[in-house]
Design a protein around this motif. Structure first.
Motif, PDB file in Angstrom:
ATOM      1  N   LEU A 310       8.354 107.964  -1.222  1.00  0.00           N
ATOM      2  CA  LEU A 310       8.330 106.620  -0.682  1.00  0.00           C
ATOM      3  C   LEU A 310       8.112 105.618  -1.436  1.00  0.00           C
ATOM      4  CD1 LEU A 310       6.007 107.559   2.436  1.00  0.00           C
ATOM      5  CD2 LEU A 310       8.455 107.075   2.555  1.00  0.00           C
ATOM      6  N   GLY A 311       7.463 105.712  -2.574  1.00  0.00           N
ATOM      7  CA  GLY A 311       7.029 104.438  -3.483  1.00  0.00           C
ATOM      8  C   GLY A 311       8.474 104.593  -4.223  1.00  0.00           C
ATOM      9  N   ASN A 312       8.851 105.470  -4.533  1.00  0.00           N
ATOM     10  CA  ASN A 312      10.100 105.293  -5.153  1.00  0.00           C
ATOM     11  C   ASN A 312      11.397 104.587  -4.482  1.00  0.00           C
ATOM     12  OD1 ASN A 312      13.115 106.187  -6.373  1.00  0.00           O
ATOM     13  ND2 ASN A 312      11.443 107.652  -7.764  1.00  0.00           N
ATOM     14  N   ILE A 313      11.509 105.116  -3.256  1.00  0.00           N
ATOM     15  CA  ILE A 313      12.498 104.360  -2.699  1.00  0.00           C
ATOM     16  C   ILE A 313      12.011 102.970  -2.147  1.00  0.00           C
ATOM     17  CG2 ILE A 313      13.470 104.233  -0.104  1.00  0.00           C
ATOM     18  CD1 ILE A 313      13.303 107.291  -0.046  1.00  0.00           C
ATOM     19  N   GLY A 314      10.742 102.608  -1.970  1.00  0.00           N
ATOM     20  CA  GLY A 314      10.487 101.356  -1.806  1.00  0.00           C
ATOM     21  C   GLY A 314      10.622 100.302  -3.096  1.00  0.00           C
ATOM     22  N   ALA A 315      10.354 101.045  -4.225  1.00  0.00           N
ATOM     23  CA  ALA A 315      10.933 100.177  -5.409  1.00  0.00           C
ATOM     24  C   ALA A 315      12.431  99.896  -5.341  1.00  0.00           C
ATOM     25  CB  ALA A 315      10.239 100.999  -6.642  1.00  0.00           C
ATOM     26  N   GLN A 316      13.154 101.079  -4.993  1.00  0.00           N
ATOM     27  CA  GLN A 316      14.565 100.745  -5.279  1.00  0.00           C
ATOM     28  C   GLN A 316      14.877  99.478  -4.328  1.00  0.00           C
ATOM     29  OE1 GLN A 316      16.091 102.523  -7.577  1.00  0.00           O
ATOM     30  NE2 GLN A 316      14.226 103.534  -7.689  1.00  0.00           N
ATOM     31  N   GLN A 317      14.421  99.336  -3.069  1.00  0.00           N
ATOM     32  CA  GLN A 317      14.855  98.255  -2.124  1.00  0.00           C
ATOM     33  C   GLN A 317      14.501  96.870  -2.904  1.00  0.00           C
ATOM     34  OE1 GLN A 317      16.439  99.092   0.635  1.00  0.00           O
ATOM     35  NE2 GLN A 317      16.396 101.256  -0.356  1.00  0.00           N
ATOM     36  N   VAL A 318      13.241  96.720  -3.699  1.00  0.00           N
ATOM     37  CA  VAL A 318      12.891  95.672  -4.427  1.00  0.00           C
ATOM     38  C   VAL A 318      13.927  95.207  -5.436  1.00  0.00           C
ATOM     39  CG1 VAL A 318      11.331  94.653  -5.599  1.00  0.00           C
ATOM     40  CG2 VAL A 318      10.485  95.919  -3.544  1.00  0.00           C
ATOM     41  N   ILE A 319      14.171  96.486  -6.262  1.00  0.00           N
ATOM     42  CA  ILE A 319      15.032  96.287  -7.404  1.00  0.00           C
ATOM     43  C   ILE A 319      16.624  95.843  -6.885  1.00  0.00           C
ATOM     44  CG2 ILE A 319      16.449  97.390  -9.273  1.00  0.00           C
ATOM     45  CD1 ILE A 319      13.918  99.326  -9.540  1.00  0.00           C
ATOM     46  N   GLN A 320      16.964  96.303  -5.829  1.00  0.00           N
ATOM     47  CA  GLN A 320      18.223  95.938  -5.354  1.00  0.00           C
ATOM     48  C   GLN A 320      18.489  94.538  -4.913  1.00  0.00           C
ATOM     49  OE1 GLN A 320      20.228  98.637  -2.434  1.00  0.00           O
ATOM     50  NE2 GLN A 320      19.038 100.157  -3.284  1.00  0.00           N
ATOM     51  N   ARG A 321      17.305  94.031  -4.211  1.00  0.00           N
ATOM     52  CA  ARG A 321      17.298  92.678  -3.911  1.00  0.00           C
ATOM     53  C   ARG A 321      17.008  91.676  -5.077  1.00  0.00           C
ATOM     54  NH1 ARG A 321      16.169  95.544   0.376  1.00  0.00           N
ATOM     55  NH2 ARG A 321      16.208  94.955   2.381  1.00  0.00           N
ATOM     56  N   TYR A 322      16.284  92.088  -6.128  1.00  0.00           N
ATOM     57  CA  TYR A 322      16.211  91.489  -7.102  1.00  0.00           C
ATOM     58  C   TYR A 322      17.513  91.065  -8.107  1.00  0.00           C
ATOM     59  CZ  TYR A 322      14.797  90.250 -11.961  1.00  0.00           C
ATOM     60  OH  TYR A 322      14.722  89.846 -13.309  1.00  0.00           O
ATOM     61  N   ALA A 323      18.110  92.248  -7.966  1.00  0.00           N
ATOM     62  CA  ALA A 323      19.355  92.107  -8.804  1.00  0.00           C
ATOM     63  C   ALA A 323      20.573  91.336  -8.066  1.00  0.00           C
ATOM     64  CB  ALA A 323      20.095  93.830  -9.007  1.00  0.00           C
ATOM     65  N   GLN A 324      20.563  91.426  -6.912  1.00  0.00           N
ATOM     66  CA  GLN A 324      21.378  90.510  -5.820  1.00  0.00           C
ATOM     67  C   GLN A 324      20.964  89.207  -5.963  1.00  0.00           C
ATOM     68  OE1 GLN A 324      21.611  91.908  -1.845  1.00  0.00           O
ATOM     69  NE2 GLN A 324      23.464  90.716  -1.217  1.00  0.00           N
ATOM     70  N   ARG A 325      19.757  88.996  -6.076  1.00  0.00           N
ATOM     71  CA  ARG A 325      19.468  87.297  -5.975  1.00  0.00           C
ATOM     72  C   ARG A 325      19.437  86.940  -7.392  1.00  0.00           C
ATOM     73  NH1 ARG A 325      14.539  88.236  -4.891  1.00  0.00           N
ATOM     74  NH2 ARG A 325      13.349  87.678  -6.850  1.00  0.00           N
ATOM     75  N   THR A 326      19.256  87.617  -8.458  1.00  0.00           N
ATOM     76  CA  THR A 326      19.118  87.112  -9.482  1.00  0.00           C
ATOM     77  C   THR A 326      20.385  87.277 -10.632  1.00  0.00           C
ATOM     78  OG1 THR A 326      17.918  88.807 -10.782  1.00  0.00           O
ATOM     79  CG2 THR A 326      16.565  86.973  -9.700  1.00  0.00           C
ATOM     80  N   GLY A 327      21.079  88.501 -10.370  1.00  0.00           N
ATOM     81  CA  GLY A 327      22.118  88.958 -11.245  1.00  0.00           C
ATOM     82  C   GLY A 327      21.529  89.698 -12.409  1.00  0.00           C
ATOM     83  N   ARG A 328      20.566  89.851 -12.345  1.00  0.00           N
ATOM     84  CA  ARG A 328      19.931  90.416 -13.600  1.00  0.00           C
ATOM     85  C   ARG A 328      19.257  91.921 -13.447  1.00  0.00           C
ATOM     86  NH1 ARG A 328      16.034  85.878 -16.093  1.00  0.00           N
ATOM     87  NH2 ARG A 328      17.468  84.203 -16.768  1.00  0.00           N
ATOM     88  N   ILE A 361      -2.239 106.094  -5.467  1.00  0.00           N
ATOM     89  CA  ILE A 361      -1.942 106.462  -6.589  1.00  0.00           C
ATOM     90  C   ILE A 361      -0.468 106.947  -6.790  1.00  0.00           C
ATOM     91  CG2 ILE A 361      -2.313 108.004  -8.724  1.00  0.00           C
ATOM     92  CD1 ILE A 361      -5.262 107.324  -8.115  1.00  0.00           C
ATOM     93  N   ALA A 362      -0.146 108.164  -5.858  1.00  0.00           N
ATOM     94  CA  ALA A 362       1.128 108.637  -5.886  1.00  0.00           C
ATOM     95  C   ALA A 362       2.224 107.559  -5.682  1.00  0.00           C
ATOM     96  CB  ALA A 362       0.961 109.921  -4.724  1.00  0.00           C
ATOM     97  N   LEU A 363       1.838 106.693  -4.627  1.00  0.00           N
ATOM     98  CA  LEU A 363       2.710 105.687  -4.317  1.00  0.00           C
ATOM     99  C   LEU A 363       3.139 104.902  -5.377  1.00  0.00           C
ATOM    100  CD1 LEU A 363       3.983 104.625  -1.227  1.00  0.00           C
ATOM    101  CD2 LEU A 363       2.373 102.790  -1.463  1.00  0.00           C
ATOM    102  N   ILE A 364       1.976 104.393  -6.257  1.00  0.00           N
ATOM    103  CA  ILE A 364       2.301 103.515  -7.489  1.00  0.00           C
ATOM    104  C   ILE A 364       3.142 104.529  -8.327  1.00  0.00           C
ATOM    105  CG2 ILE A 364       1.195 102.481  -9.324  1.00  0.00           C
ATOM    106  CD1 ILE A 364      -1.030 101.849  -7.570  1.00  0.00           C
ATOM    107  N   ALA A 365       2.806 105.660  -8.579  1.00  0.00           N
ATOM    108  CA  ALA A 365       3.525 106.626  -9.501  1.00  0.00           C
ATOM    109  C   ALA A 365       5.047 106.542  -9.084  1.00  0.00           C
ATOM    110  CB  ALA A 365       3.130 107.961  -9.497  1.00  0.00           C
TER     111      ALA A 365
END
Length: 478
Positions: A310-328, A361-365
């Motif tokens: 769940l933590g991994n998938i949540g991070a991917q959603q944030v990364i996708q939005r960050y990449a789409q917004r900033t192009g980085r 902790i597992a979520l953060i990992a």
């Protein structure tokens, strides 16, 4: 006069055509990720089902360890040769035959008579290990050609999300599938997942491989990120690319690919040490779970990995939005910091804290693991196309080596020391190397900023446009 006040018709058409092409390539990549997720489900399903089957067939835990060792060794060898294969063959053909091979060997296992089961299991171990590495390297090294350089972070995040979902589904359903329908049915399901992925690959036009004809066009964010390799690698990189194309010098080219940008070799070494650390928590989790609840140890392990995912998938959603917004992309700094956070979280998970705290902790990992995966993959993809496959192949070799050696050493250490001590040493080594890597990135950034400042002063009279300081995570090789 009118054309001076607005965009020309052909420019408007060109932008529209580019937008359509981007939408088509992204839609195709989503289909490819769907097929990859299906085959990943089969991979994680057979990790459980095959290990249980090996133990039930042989009655020896040593045989189960040998099965895993052969699987890792075949992945190790595949990582060494895949760069040369990508110089000769298309990425599509490698991905296709990797799935066909895995499906075929599962069919052999299903049809094998009882007297040949041991040989069939060894064949499965070799083919699954090698073909899994071949497919992964071909996919990751070809993403810039499939979706474009400026969308590689989005594509990496999407593929990792698909694999994480498949991991949860595979681990969660393996016990149910085996207990309800038996090993043969589980192997049939596994074979079907590889066939489904092979069909998906066969139906889609997939770019990449055959040396890729040279570096792919770069987006503005990547120009700064790889200029170290372009300025310092120069003609040497071109010669190595030629060697990669004819496939006669795959091993030197693989190492030179890592030297194409400052810090790239250290980054891959850190990935190998991180894999060593991963072996410790994988081996220690069942032992730690048994100490928590000896009557039902599988509960903690399953819950831990589900929360991690769940933590991994949540991070991917944030990364996708960050990449789409900033192009980085998150880049090398994200990889270094993510490794530190992930390793520290895994150590803390074995500290005997309350279950609610351990869940956090597992979520953060999981989130940190997702960040490092995208950052690492995206950064290696900044290499020229002719070197990229070799770099990813050598990276896979380091990862298999780190995980394999780790499993041996960790298994021995767990007989004498507590899970917390073993995981602490293993992931502590990853933290130390990550700190060295981050210091290296900081040094390169300072040197580049100083060099850019001097160059701007020297060329100011020529009206050189100031490109500004781009994403610090994308410095030349970090």
């Amino acid at each position: 006069m009118g054309s001076a006040d607005g965009p020309k018709a052909d420019e408007t058409d060109g932008d529209a055509r580019k937008a359509r092409d981007t939408a088509v390539s992204e839609r195709r990549f989503r289909f490819l990720v769907a097929g990859y997720a299906v085959s990943s489900y089969g991979t994680f399903l057979n990790m459980v089902a095959l290990n249980l089957f090996v133990y039930e067939t042989t009655g020896r835990a040593l045989a189960m360890g040998l099965f895993m060792a052969v699987r890792l060794a075949s992945g190790f060898v595949a990582g060494l040769v895949v760069g040369g294969l990508l110089a000769r063959f298309s990425a599509k053909s490698i991905m296709l035959w990797a799935n066909v091979g895995q499906g075929a060997v599962m069919l052999v296992l299903i049809l094998a008579p009882e007297g040949m089961l041991t040989g069939a299991l060894m064949a499965v171990s070799v083919v699954i290990g090698a073909c899994g590495t071949l497919f992964m390297v071909a996919l990751r090294s070809s993403i810039p050609e499939m979706v474009g350089e400026n969308r590689r972070a989005w594509a990496n995040s999407l593929s990792i999300t698909g694999r994480s979902l498949a991991m949860v589904a595979g681990f969660a359903s393996a016990g149910i599938v085996v207990s309800l329908v038996g090993y043969t049915a589980a192997f049939v399901v596994d074979m079907a997942t590889f066939v489904a992925c092979a069909v998906t690959v066969a139906l889609l036009p997939i770019a990449g491989g055959k040396g890729a004809g040279g570096p792919a066009p770069k987006s503005s964010e990547d120009t700064e990120g790889t200029k170290g390799s372009e300025s310092s690698g120069g003609s040497g990189a071109g010669k190595d690319a030629s060697a990669a194309k004819n496939g006669r010098r795959w091993r030197p080219v693989a190492f030179i690919a890592l030297a194409a940008a400052p810090g790239m070799g250290l980054m891959v070494a850190l990935r190998g040490v991180d894999a060593f650390g991963s072996s410790s928590h994988n081996a220690a989790l069942p032992i730690y779970s048994t100490s928590l609840d000896a009557s039902n140890p599988a509960v903690f392990v399953s819950a831990f990995w589900c929360v991690w995912a769940l933590g991994n998938i949540g991070a991917q959603q944030v990364i996708q939005r960050y990449a789409q917004r900033t192009g980085r992309s998150v880049g090398a700094l994200g990889f270094g910091y993510g490794t530190v956070v992930m390793s520290a979280a895994f150590i803390a998970a074995f500290a005997g804290l309350p279950l609610a705290v351990t869940a956090v902790i597992a979520l953060i990992a999981g989130a940190a693991d997702g960040l490092t995966e995208v950052a690492y993959t995206s950064h290696l993809q900044t290499l020229p196309a002719t070197l990229r496959g070799h770099a990813f192949g050598l990276s896979a070799t380091f990862e298999n080596l780190g995980f394999g050696v780790g499993m041996i050493l960790v298994a021995a250490a767990l007989d004498r020391f507590s899970p917390l001590a073993v995981v602490g040493w293993s992931h502590g080594a990853a933290i130390v190397v990550a700190v060295v890597f981050l210091l290296r990135v900081a040094g390169v950034r300072r040197a580049e900023r100083t060099g850019r400042a001097g160059l701007r002063k020297e060329e100011a009279v020529e009206g050189r446009p100031d490109r500004g300081d781009r994403d610090g995570a994308e410095v030349s090789g970090g």
